[in-house]
Motif scaffolding. Sequence first.
Motif, PDB file in Angstrom:
ATOM      1  N   GLN A 144       1.115  -1.225   0.010  1.00  0.00           N
ATOM      2  CA  GLN A 144       0.176   0.205   0.278  1.00  0.00           C
ATOM      3  C   GLN A 144       1.081   1.024   0.301  1.00  0.00           C
ATOM      4  O   GLN A 144       0.361   2.092  -0.565  1.00  0.00           O
ATOM      5  CB  GLN A 144      -1.055  -0.133   1.501  1.00  0.00           C
ATOM      6  N   ALA A 145       1.869   1.095   1.286  1.00  0.00           N
ATOM      7  CA  ALA A 145       2.609   2.500   0.825  1.00  0.00           C
ATOM      8  C   ALA A 145       3.177   2.534  -0.512  1.00  0.00           C
ATOM      9  O   ALA A 145       3.722   3.785  -0.939  1.00  0.00           O
ATOM     10  CB  ALA A 145       3.796   2.002   2.269  1.00  0.00           C
ATOM     11  N   ILE A 146       3.888   2.006  -1.259  1.00  0.00           N
ATOM     12  CA  ILE A 146       4.709   1.486  -2.529  1.00  0.00           C
ATOM     13  C   ILE A 146       3.598   1.975  -3.821  1.00  0.00           C
ATOM     14  O   ILE A 146       3.900   3.190  -4.061  1.00  0.00           O
ATOM     15  CB  ILE A 146       5.045   0.524  -2.378  1.00  0.00           C
ATOM     16  N   ALA A 147       2.596   1.729  -3.521  1.00  0.00           N
ATOM     17  CA  ALA A 147       1.388   1.552  -4.555  1.00  0.00           C
ATOM     18  C   ALA A 147       0.767   3.917  -3.943  1.00  0.00           C
ATOM     19  O   ALA A 147       1.044   3.737  -4.496  1.00  0.00           O
ATOM     20  CB  ALA A 147       0.129   1.400  -4.003  1.00  0.00           C
ATOM     21  N   ASP A 148       0.977   4.294  -2.821  1.00  0.00           N
ATOM     22  CA  ASP A 148       0.819   5.727  -2.688  1.00  0.00           C
ATOM     23  C   ASP A 148       1.459   6.306  -2.988  1.00  0.00           C
ATOM     24  O   ASP A 148       1.368   7.643  -3.713  1.00  0.00           O
ATOM     25  CB  ASP A 148       0.946   6.013  -0.738  1.00  0.00           C
TER      26      ASP A 148
END
Lengths: 304, 74
Positions: A173-177
Motif C-alpha cells: 500500500q505504501a509503495i502504491a501510494d
Amino acid sequence: MLSRAARPAFKAGSALTIRPVTAATPALQSANYATLREIEGRLKSIRNIEKITKTMKIVASTKLTRAQRAMNTSRSYGQTSNTVFEEAETKPLESEGKKTLLVVCSSDKGLCGGIHSGMTRYVRRLMTEHPSDYQLVIVGEKCKAQLSRSNPKDLALTFAGIGKDVPTFADAQAIADQISLLPEDYASIKIIYNKFLNAQSYEAVTVEAFSEEAIAASPNFAAFEIEDEVLANLREYALANSLYWALAEGHACEQSARRNAMDNASKNAGDMITRFQILFNRTRQAVITNELVDIITGASASEG
Amino acid sequence: MAFAWKAAGITYNRYLAVAARVVRRSLKDDKRLAAERRGEMDLRFAKWENGKQGESKNLAEANEASMQQAASGQ
C-alpha cells in the motif's frame, strides 16, 4: 631435524659443491611443510564456509515454506482483483507521448543466485526495444544497483528495506501510494516480478496495472456500474493488490533461489573438502617418505 | 460522491490502512500481536532526478507529509 643434518653430510660425500646444496635443501623442505600447513588452513576455512552455507540453507528452507504460503494466498488475492479487469476486457491504452512505468520487484539481499540479474536483464531487454518509453520504480537494493548503472536517467523512485520478511500488504500500500503521487501521468503501469514456476525455475513476468482512462475505456466496463469518482480508488487499490501479489511471489522465488544456491554451495564445499583432504594426506605422506629416505641415505652414507 | 477522507487528502490505500489498523487494535491481545505484525511497514525510499539519487527517506513519514500537503492544497 635429523634429515636436515644428515643430508649435507651425504651430499658432501657425493658432490664437491657444498654451499648451494645446503642452502637449497632447507628452503625446499620448509616449502613442503608450508604447503602442508597451507592446505590445513584452507581445509579449515572451507569447512567453516560449508557450515555457514548449510546454516543459511536451513534458514532459507524454513523461510521458504512461510513465503510459499504467503505467495499462494496473495496469488489468489491478486488474481481475484484482476478478474474485474479481465471481465471488463481492459486493455492498456496506446497513447502517444506518455511513458510506461515499470515497477521492478526485487529485494535487498543477495546470495541467491541469478534471480535479481535475471530480472534486470528482462528490464534491459524491454528498455532496448522501446528506449525512452519507460520510467523505472525499483523495489529492492539489488536491482537498483544494477539498473542505476545502466539507466540512471530513467529512474523515478527506489524503495529499500524490503526482503527482510514476508512482504505485508502495508508495504504494498505504501509503495502504491508513493507511485500514485508521482507527478507524471503514465499510460500504464507494469509490475515486473519473478514468477514462481517450480522450486528450480523462475521467470520474469509482468502484470499490468491500468490507468483510469484505460479502465474507463474498456469494452465491458459498463457492466460493473462503477461511478467515475470512485474509479481513482479502484485504480489505487488494484495497484496495491497487484504489487502485493508481485512482492509476495518475488519473495518466495528469492527464498527458493537462495535455498538452491546454498545447497549448491554446500555441495561444492563438500567436494573441495574431500579433494583437499586427499591432497593433504598425500602431501603428508610424501613429506614423511622424504624424511625417511633422507635418514636412510644419510645413515648408509655415514656407515660406508 | 464526496468522501471526507478524500477531502482530507488521504488516498484510498491510506484510508484502508488506517481502517485496518483500527480493526487490528480492537482485537484481543493474543490475536492482536499476530495481526499487528501483518501491518508493519518499514521501508525507505529515494526520489531520482536526472540520474542522481535523492535523499533516502522513511516511506511512512513521507507519505503522511505528502498527504498533509495535498490536504492543505485543496
